[in-house]
Enzyme design. Structure first.
Site, mmCIF file in Angstrom:
data_model
loop_
_atom_site.group_PDB
_atom_site.id
_atom_site.type_symbol
_atom_site.label_atom_id
_atom_site.label_comp_id
_atom_site.label_asym_id
_atom_site.label_seq_id
_atom_site.Cartn_x
_atom_site.Cartn_y
_atom_site.Cartn_z
ATOM 1 N N GLU A 164 -32.350 -3.939 44.007
ATOM 2 C CA GLU A 164 -31.577 -3.509 45.182
ATOM 3 C C GLU A 164 -31.892 -4.385 46.389
ATOM 4 O O GLU A 164 -33.051 -4.524 46.783
ATOM 5 C CB GLU A 164 -31.934 -2.044 45.494
ATOM 6 C CG GLU A 164 -31.238 -1.469 46.722
ATOM 7 C CD GLU A 164 -31.613 -0.001 46.983
ATOM 8 O OE1 GLU A 164 -32.604 0.491 46.388
ATOM 9 O OE2 GLU A 164 -30.923 0.646 47.785
ATOM 10 N N ASP A 199 -26.495 -0.890 47.599
ATOM 11 C CA ASP A 199 -26.545 0.358 48.365
ATOM 12 C C ASP A 199 -25.601 0.133 49.533
ATOM 13 O O ASP A 199 -25.727 -0.865 50.261
ATOM 14 C CB ASP A 199 -27.998 0.571 48.818
ATOM 15 C CG ASP A 199 -28.199 1.787 49.721
ATOM 16 O OD1 ASP A 199 -27.421 1.940 50.685
ATOM 17 O OD2 ASP A 199 -29.137 2.570 49.476
ATOM 18 N N ASP A 224 -28.509 1.848 58.515
ATOM 19 C CA ASP A 224 -28.718 2.427 57.181
ATOM 20 C C ASP A 224 -29.346 3.814 57.340
ATOM 21 O O ASP A 224 -30.465 4.061 56.939
ATOM 22 C CB ASP A 224 -29.647 1.492 56.388
ATOM 23 C CG ASP A 224 -29.911 1.984 54.977
ATOM 24 O OD1 ASP A 224 -29.034 2.665 54.419
ATOM 25 O OD2 ASP A 224 -30.999 1.693 54.450
ATOM 26 N N ASP A 279 -28.641 6.705 56.085
ATOM 27 C CA ASP A 279 -28.712 7.602 54.929
ATOM 28 C C ASP A 279 -28.213 9.011 55.225
ATOM 29 O O ASP A 279 -28.873 10.003 54.893
ATOM 30 C CB ASP A 279 -30.128 7.607 54.330
ATOM 31 C CG ASP A 279 -30.416 6.329 53.563
ATOM 32 O OD1 ASP A 279 -29.710 6.057 52.588
ATOM 33 O OD2 ASP A 279 -31.341 5.578 53.953
ATOM 34 N N ASP A 290 -28.071 8.334 47.189
ATOM 35 C CA ASP A 290 -29.285 7.955 47.928
ATOM 36 C C ASP A 290 -29.097 8.232 49.411
ATOM 37 O O ASP A 290 -28.542 7.407 50.128
ATOM 38 C CB ASP A 290 -29.604 6.460 47.702
ATOM 39 C CG ASP A 290 -30.854 6.020 48.477
ATOM 40 O OD1 ASP A 290 -31.626 6.891 48.911
ATOM 41 O OD2 ASP A 290 -31.046 4.796 48.649
HETATM 42 C C1 RNT Z 1 -34.017 1.976 51.124
HETATM 43 C C2 RNT Z 1 -33.305 1.983 49.822
HETATM 44 C C3 RNT Z 1 -33.992 2.727 48.711
HETATM 45 C C4 RNT Z 1 -34.567 4.053 49.153
HETATM 46 C C5 RNT Z 1 -35.089 4.924 48.048
HETATM 47 C C6 RNT Z 1 -35.933 6.031 48.558
HETATM 48 O O1 RNT Z 1 -33.281 1.461 52.144
HETATM 49 O O2 RNT Z 1 -32.010 2.468 49.973
HETATM 50 O O3 RNT Z 1 -33.122 2.886 47.656
HETATM 51 O O4 RNT Z 1 -33.620 4.787 49.868
HETATM 52 O O5 RNT Z 1 -35.734 4.146 47.122
HETATM 53 ZN ZN ZN Z 2 -30.880 2.707 48.174
#
Ligand code: RNT
Ligand code: ZN
Length: 413
Positions: free
Chosen positions: A222, A255, A290, A292, A322
């Protein structure tokens, strides 16, 4: 005629088979991230969250123990339709009777409670080495550290996680997706961009040198553009991760919070599908950064789903959620985000994709726009309700969540 039958006819007139869409959706498995339940804290070392990611809010009821997290997951799962997988982080290891293990010494046995949990629910498990929130993260670096003791520790952690992932696959009978994400980077302008990336590359080579069965473990990588406190330089950038994955036969993971604000993952999916057997996604909602936030049924989530569906790639994309919101009921957050990913997929499955493609190929962009707009107000909600009915899940999850909050969550003080 009931509402579903009416919707079915209306969609049929647009060239869409709603029953086929519902059948396709019921087979899609989504990996549910365990870390929404406890604000990404885990159970292994009690360190606060780091790595440039942040959970904000202090809504009551955070799961503090494995038992609480499992109970909350069960509550959430019971209100989520569809096929699920459990997505764990290494920091969620469960140690018995005070016996602890360092992250570089973790073994499958430290996850046996999770294996039992998943097996009892007929689920597979996905896994993530945890390269953050730990005293061995030095100067914001892990796998790219110039300090050989630090780098070695984290390489060993990655290797341990491959063995654990393979055990998950063997125990559950479902392949395990093991995702590598490191937070490594610099707050301010670096003096050397190449060195850390070269060390990250070497570390990944060392992790992947552990023999493992590629039909059981899919390693994904990632990328990220920046983290909080790591604004100027990110070792695992998009170019690094895509190139490494392509060259080493592992799977790239995108992501949708990890790109510049006007860049969209929906536009990247088709390109990656042309060059990879499988790709992986973290579905999230970035608000200005980011952040989340909980996934909504919004334009970009729908666009991502459309790209998976119309490229006939439902069996080539590992879809995982996520996000982490601590400002609202965490279980509700879990369910809302999960249902919205599924809604987006259903919306995508209800598009007359052949027709849309033909209009584009005929350069009739006028008709293409009109039809796409028309589809936005088609009776999607009635088909969604039918999906919930077939899955035996109520549309209303809030009342049950409020009840659980009153009976269980508020007592966690
Ligand atoms: C962080 C990434 C990662 C985390 C998780 C907890 O920016 O998105 O995937 O969110 O591993
Ligand atoms: Zn992530």
């Amino acid at each position: 005629m009931n509402r579903y039958d009416e919707a079915k006819n209306l969609y049929a007139a647009l060239g869409v088979d709603t029953d086929a869409a519902l059948d396709a959706l019921k087979d899609v498995c989504i990996s549910v991230h365990c870390w929404q339940g406890d604000d990404v804290i885990g159970f292994d070392c009690g360190e606060s969250l780091s790595g440039g990611i942040q959970t904000t809010g202090n809504y009551p009821g955070r799961a503090r123990t494995p038992q609480e997290l499992m109970a909350d997951l069960d509550k959430a799962f019971s209100l989520m339709p569809g096929k699920k997988k459990l997505n764990l982080h290494a920091s969620y290891a469960i140690f018995e009777d005070g016996e602890r293990a360092e992250r570089n010494k973790l073994e499958p046995k430290h996850f046996c409670k999770w294996i039992d949990f998943a097996k009892a629910r007929g689920m597979g498990i996905d896994f993530n080495p945890t390269f953050f929130a730990h005293p061995m993260v030095k100067d914001n670096l892990t796998l790219s550290s110039p300090d050989e003791t630090v780098r070695r520790y984290w390489v060993e952690h990655g290797q341990a996680c491959i063995r654990i992932s393979e055990a998950f696959a063997e125990e559950t009978g479902v392949p395990c997706v093991m995702n590598i994400w490191i937070p490594d980077g610099c707050k301010d302008i670096p003096g050397d961009r190449l060195g850390p990336r070269a060390r990250f590359k070497q570390s990944l080579d060392e992790i992947l040198s552990v023999p493992y069965d590629k039909s059981k473990v899919y390693v994904t990588l990632e990328s990220k553009v920046f983290g909080i406190g790591l604004e100027s330089y990110t070792v695992g950038s998009a170019e690094f991760c895509l190139s490494y994955s392509a060259k080493n036969g592992i799977t790239p993971l995108m992501d949708n919070g990890h790109y510049h604000p006007t860049e969209v993952v929906s536009d990247k999916i088709s390109s990656l599908l042309l060059f990879n057997d499988k790709i992986a996604l973290h579905v999230t909602r970035p608000v200005r950064w980011d952040s989340d936030h909980v996934v909504l049924f919004d334009d970009e989530t729908r666009e991502i789903a459309k790209e998976i569906v119309r490229n006939d790639a439902l069996d080539r994309v590992f879809i995982a959620t996520d996000y982490f919101d601590a400002s609202i009921n965490r279980i509700s957050a879990w369910i809302t985000g999960m249902r919205n990913v599924q809604k987006a997929l259903l919306f995508a499955l209800l598009q007359p994709n052949d027709k849309l493609k033909a209009l584009q190929d005929a350069a009739d962009m006028t008709a293409l726009m009109v039809l796409q707009e028309e589809l936005k107000t088609a009776p999607f909600g009635d088909v969604w309700q039918e999906y919930l009915r077939r899955e035996n899940v109520k549309a209303d999850y809030l009342s049950e969540i409020k009840d659980y909050e009153k009976k269980v969550l508020v007592n966690r003080v």
